[in-house]
Design an enzyme around this catalytic site. Structure first.
Site, PDB file in Angstrom:
ATOM      1  N   GLU A 163       1.395  -0.452  10.581  1.00 23.57           N
ATOM      2  CA  GLU A 163       0.887   0.856  11.018  1.00 23.57           C
ATOM      3  C   GLU A 163      -0.551   1.148  10.577  1.00 23.57           C
ATOM      4  O   GLU A 163      -0.809   2.071   9.803  1.00 23.57           O
ATOM      5  CB  GLU A 163       1.816   1.945  10.522  1.00 23.57           C
ATOM      6  CG  GLU A 163       3.200   1.786  11.055  1.00 23.57           C
ATOM      7  CD  GLU A 163       4.045   3.032  10.902  1.00 23.57           C
ATOM      8  OE1 GLU A 163       3.581   4.005  10.294  1.00 23.57           O
ATOM      9  OE2 GLU A 163       5.162   3.031  11.411  1.00 23.57           O
ATOM     10  N   GLU A 356      10.766  -1.092  13.250  1.00 23.68           N
ATOM     11  CA  GLU A 356      11.385   0.039  12.556  1.00 23.68           C
ATOM     12  C   GLU A 356      11.998   0.998  13.577  1.00 23.68           C
ATOM     13  O   GLU A 356      11.361   1.291  14.588  1.00 23.68           O
ATOM     14  CB  GLU A 356      10.366   0.841  11.723  1.00 23.68           C
ATOM     15  CG  GLU A 356       9.810   0.086  10.537  1.00 23.68           C
ATOM     16  CD  GLU A 356       8.787   0.888   9.764  1.00 23.68           C
ATOM     17  OE1 GLU A 356       8.798   2.137   9.872  1.00 23.68           O
ATOM     18  OE2 GLU A 356       7.954   0.285   9.066  1.00 23.68           O
TER      19      GLU A 356
HETATM   20  C1  GCO Z   1       6.277   4.311   8.711  1.00 20.65           C
HETATM   21  C2  GCO Z   1       6.410   3.413   7.599  1.00 20.65           C
HETATM   22  C3  GCO Z   1       7.672   3.563   6.794  1.00 20.65           C
HETATM   23  C4  GCO Z   1       8.250   4.976   6.752  1.00 20.65           C
HETATM   24  C5  GCO Z   1       9.210   5.203   7.907  1.00 20.65           C
HETATM   25  C6  GCO Z   1       9.750   6.630   7.893  1.00 20.65           C
HETATM   26  O1  GCO Z   1       6.586   3.896   9.816  1.00 20.65           O
HETATM   27  O2  GCO Z   1       5.776   5.405   8.479  1.00 20.65           O
HETATM   28  O3  GCO Z   1       6.367   2.069   8.063  1.00 20.65           O
HETATM   29  O4  GCO Z   1       7.213   3.177   5.532  1.00 20.65           O
HETATM   30  O5  GCO Z   1       8.972   5.162   5.556  1.00 20.65           O
HETATM   31  O6  GCO Z   1       8.561   5.034   9.109  1.00 20.65           O
HETATM   32  O7  GCO Z   1       8.690   7.525   8.019  1.00 20.65           O
END
Ligand code: GCO
Length: 446
Positions: A163, A356
């Site tokens: 990200e 994710e």
């Molecule tokens: C993100 C990060 C994660 C977060 C998850 C929840 O995508 O922000 O990769 O570390 O913890 O997404 O917000």
């Protein structure tokens, strides 16, 4: 698609959010170790000093992953744990932790997917200007080489950055994330160029040192627009918006970063938006930045709806009163999964991993000793069925990493939000698999 044989089922975590041992065994400071000590930054002053104590409980946690039955596990390496100063000396004890983790995963037939950078940047490098420093791409290439030389014999799948839109936007614009330094847009653009060069050099280094590796990066899908009715008009509008970047949240958009990392160019709207602030990209930059990738990640949680009002105007983000939300108040919008995946694949034709997907909930241990999280199961079921629809419509998706394996440190929200399919009692560090753990175990099996 043979969902059982060919599809990769996994879960994801990140180093700062679960490891703890923040000052142990030679680890250097990350910008998060410093940021969490600034008053008022983190919910109730929580820190990642101990987190889920995964550093000391790694074997127990891998055994739980094996019980879950995942074929893959996405985790990140803490740069300052293995290079305390960011460059130069290597901390052998830090390397050994990851080497042992990798061996434990392989012993249980779980394939390691390594994220090189998930935000815990070496503080000593930040003190030298961080991503603004023209040497920052080389620093990242050096770190990549240490990881590749140490683990490349056993790790074949890498994500360079997690990200980039979040750690730049929240770290240097909104300042709710480490290091919380407010930069003007021109400096942030210069930083984005260095991050893109760092990504290119890292891909180059991985291909040189691990010839049989597969490489990608894991953007969030900052602008997942989805049509409430699946009419041609609304679907076209959703795609147009997904491929655009706004003036105020350009840096949060996936379009800005996908154009940079995959095409080696600034987004077509950048010249008008940023004029002289926009750094030059030489031909050499372009070639380096857009090193071919084997796949792209996508961190997908939610999206913005596109619909028409009674009067026939386009309305964004209007959801009916009482629309479902997660513990963090994010709207539950499963169709965003279908449209984000379909639009990305139509645009870039790169194989995808959902790197994710998951939701936070206010989970508790019930009187019967279990953790019942039907809302999370419902969320996951709906998103997976939309993912399946996108695959049946032609998108090439190779796998799915559920966020997250363990409840963990949710950045500025501290431990207030629980994303795990395994409940962590932070007082005792006891792990309690939630109902969603057993649901996911069964989903993988079936
Ligand atoms: C993100 C990060 C994660 C977060 C998850 C929840 O995508 O922000 O990769 O570390 O913890 O997404 O917000």
């Amino acid at each position: 698609m043979d969902w059982k044989k060919d599809f990769i089922w996994g879960t994801a975590t990140s180093s700062y959010q679960i490891e703890g041992a923040a000052f142990e065994d030679g680890k250097g400071l990350s910008v998060w170790d410093v940021f969490v000590r600034e008053k008022g930054r983190i919910f109730e002053g929580h820190t990642g000093d101990v987190a889920c104590d995964h550093y000391h409980r790694m074997k127990e946690d891998v055994a739980l992953l094996a019980e879950l039955g995942v074929g893959a596990y996405r985790f990140s390496v803490s740069w300052p744990r293995i290079m305390p100063h960011g460059t130069g000396s290597v901390n052998e004890t830090g390397l050994k932790f990851y080497s042992d983790l990798i061996d434990e995963l392989l012993k249980h037939h779980i394939t390691p997917y390594v994220t090189l950078f998930h935000w815990d940047y070496p503080n000593e490098l930040e003190m030298q200007g961080g991503w603004l420093n023209p040497s920052s791409p080389d620093w990242f290439a050096q770190y990549t080489a240490v990881v590749a030389n140490a683990f490349g014999d056993r790790v074949k799948h890498y994500f360079t950055f997690n990200e980039p839109q979040i750690f730049t936007w929240l770290g240097y614009d909104r300042c709710t994330h480490a290091p919380g330094i407010k930069y003007p847009v021109g400096r942030i653009l210069a930083m984005c160029r260095n991050i893109a060069l760092a990504h290119g050099k890292s891909v180059q280094k991985l291909r040189e040192l691990v010839p049989d590796c597969r490489v990608g990066y894991a953007p969030t899908c900052g602008n997942a627009y989805w049509p409430v009715e699946e009419t041609e008009l609304l679907a076209a509008k959703a795609k147009e918006l997904q491929d655009s970047i706004g003036a105020e949240d350009w840096i949060h958009s996936s379009a800005f970063w996908n154009e940079l990392f995959i095409k080696g160019r600034f987004h077509r709207q950048c010249p008008q938006l940023f004029g002289d602030d926009l750094p030059e990209l030489s031909e050499g930059d372009r070639l380096l930045i857009s090193q071919p990738l084997d796949f792209c990640g996508m961190n997908l949680y939610q999206g913005t709806s596109v619909c028409l009002s009674e009067a026939g105007e386009l309305i964004l983000g209007e959801l009916p009163a009482g629309h479902g939300k997660t513990g963090m108040g994010w709207p539950i919008t499963p169709k965003a999964m279908y449209w984000a995946v379909k639009n990305f694949y139509d645009t870039y034709q790169l194989p995808l991993f959902i790197t994710e997907n998951g939701m936070s909930a206010l989970d508790v241990i019930s009187l019967d000793g279990g953790v019942h999280d039907p809302c999370r199961i419902d969320y996951l079921e709906r998103h997976l069925s939309e993912l399946k629809r996108a695959v049946s419509d032609g998108a090439k998706v190779e796998g799915y990493f559920l966020w997250s394996f363990l409840d963990n440190f949710e950045w500025e929200k501290g431990y207030d939000d629980r994303f795990g399919i395994v409940y962590v009692d932070y007082e005792t560090q006891r792990r309690v698999p939630k109902d969603s753990f057993y649901w996911y175990q069964n989903t993988i099996k079936s």
